[in-house]
Design a protein around this motif. Structure first.
Motif, short mmCIF file in Angstrom:
data_model
loop_
_atom_site.label_atom_id
_atom_site.label_comp_id
_atom_site.label_asym_id
_atom_site.label_seq_id
_atom_site.Cartn_x
_atom_site.Cartn_y
_atom_site.Cartn_z
N TRP A 1 0.82 -1.21 0.00
CA TRP A 1 0.00 0.00 0.00
C TRP A 1 0.86 1.26 0.00
O TRP A 1 0.33 2.37 -0.07
CB TRP A 1 -0.92 0.02 1.19
N GLY A 2 2.16 1.13 0.16
CA GLY A 2 3.05 2.30 0.16
C GLY A 2 3.14 2.99 1.51
O GLY A 2 3.68 4.09 1.62
N ARG B 1 11.65 -1.17 -0.65
CA ARG B 1 10.89 0.08 -0.69
C ARG B 1 11.81 1.24 -1.07
O ARG B 1 11.46 2.08 -1.89
CB ARG B 1 10.24 0.35 0.67
N TYR B 2 13.01 1.27 -0.50
CA TYR B 2 13.95 2.33 -0.82
C TYR B 2 14.35 2.27 -2.31
O TYR B 2 14.37 3.28 -2.99
CB TYR B 2 15.19 2.24 0.07
N LYS B 3 14.65 1.07 -2.79
CA LYS B 3 15.07 0.93 -4.19
C LYS B 3 13.94 1.32 -5.15
O LYS B 3 14.21 1.83 -6.23
CB LYS B 3 15.53 -0.50 -4.46
N CYS B 4 12.70 1.10 -4.76
CA CYS B 4 11.55 1.37 -5.63
C CYS B 4 10.77 2.60 -5.16
O CYS B 4 9.56 2.69 -5.38
CB CYS B 4 10.66 0.14 -5.67
N ARG B 5 11.44 3.54 -4.54
CA ARG B 5 10.76 4.71 -3.98
C ARG B 5 10.08 5.58 -5.04
O ARG B 5 9.13 6.27 -4.74
CB ARG B 5 11.69 5.51 -3.09
N LYS B 6 10.55 5.52 -6.30
CA LYS B 6 9.88 6.32 -7.33
C LYS B 6 8.44 5.85 -7.54
O LYS B 6 7.61 6.60 -8.05
CB LYS B 6 10.67 6.34 -8.64
N TYR B 7 8.14 4.63 -7.14
CA TYR B 7 6.77 4.12 -7.18
C TYR B 7 6.10 4.28 -5.81
O TYR B 7 5.06 4.91 -5.69
CB TYR B 7 6.74 2.64 -7.59
N LEU C 1 -0.53 -2.37 -7.95
CA LEU C 1 0.05 -1.75 -9.14
C LEU C 1 0.28 -0.27 -8.85
O LEU C 1 -0.63 0.43 -8.41
CB LEU C 1 -0.90 -1.92 -10.33
N TRP C 2 1.50 0.18 -9.10
CA TRP C 2 1.90 1.57 -8.88
C TRP C 2 2.38 2.19 -10.19
O TRP C 2 2.89 1.48 -11.06
CB TRP C 2 3.05 1.62 -7.87
N LYS C 3 2.25 3.50 -10.30
CA LYS C 3 2.74 4.24 -11.46
C LYS C 3 3.66 5.35 -10.98
O LYS C 3 3.35 6.06 -10.03
CB LYS C 3 1.58 4.84 -12.25
N ILE D 1 8.93 -8.68 -3.85
CA ILE D 1 9.59 -8.40 -5.10
C ILE D 1 8.79 -7.30 -5.81
O ILE D 1 7.62 -7.06 -5.51
CB ILE D 1 9.76 -9.62 -6.02
N VAL D 2 9.43 -6.70 -6.78
CA VAL D 2 8.77 -5.69 -7.61
C VAL D 2 9.03 -6.06 -9.06
O VAL D 2 10.17 -6.37 -9.44
CB VAL D 2 9.30 -4.27 -7.29
#
Length: 175
Positions: free
Chosen positions: A23-24, A53-59, A101-103, A170-171
């Motif tokens: 959920w972010g 979460r840190y690696k994929c923070r742009k999402y 799903l995130w954008k 995973i992402v």
């Protein structure tokens, strides 16, 4: 931002962190008790998800939550107990794997998965057809330490399958 609650066992903790991750939400706002040796399983999932979460923070931090991803295969439920800090703990049952799903603002997408169970699970799903039917999409698997291209989805093909390790996430980055 975060979920205000209390829990004591490893499964309950993993269930809350997995759901909050997809959920972010901010992960684990508590004390340093988690650094004690008896909480190593809690620290494992928290550490795994925090790094991802840190690696994929742009999402997950800067992006937009688009939708919850529902499996098309059977995902088992897991159970635990939690409640607010001053409330009694209550029985909770959730799916072992959460997905969303995130954008990002650059127009790329990410399918974000977290598994609260201590067993690996396969998650079969369809990407939102209104988004993923008009062009080819490259799918890359992102972990805290790597990124690898898995496949290119041809136009109109939006069915995927992914294995999510136990007590981890995973992402799938979709560009």
């Amino acid at each position: 931002f975060a979920t205000n609650r209390a829990s004591y066992d490893d499964m309950s903790f993993a269930m809350m962190q997995a759901r909050d991750f997809t959920w972010g939400a901010q992960l684990f706002w508590e004390s340093t008790y988690i650094l004690q040796p008896e909480h190593k399983e809690k620290l494992k999932i928290l550490s795994n998800l925090a790094k991802l979460r840190y690696k994929c923070r742009k999402y997950l931090v800067e992006g937009e939550l688009i939708d919850i991803i529902k499996p098309i295969n059977l995902i088992p439920n897991v159970s635990g107990k939690w409640g607010g800090w001053t409330q009694p703990l209550e029985d909770r049952t959730l799916p072992a794997v959460h997905a969303a799903l995130w954008k990002s603002i650059d127009g790329s997408y990410a399918a974000v998965f977290a598994n609260s169970d201590d067993k690996d699970h396969i998650f079969d799903f369809y990407l939102n057809p209104s988004i993923f039917t008009n062009k080819k999409w490259t799918i890359s698997k992102v972990t805290p330490n790597s990124s690898e291209t898995l496949k290119v989805l041809p136009k109109g093909n939006n069915r995927l399958s992914v294995r999510i390790p136990g007590r981890d996430g995973i992402v799938l980055q979709i560009k």
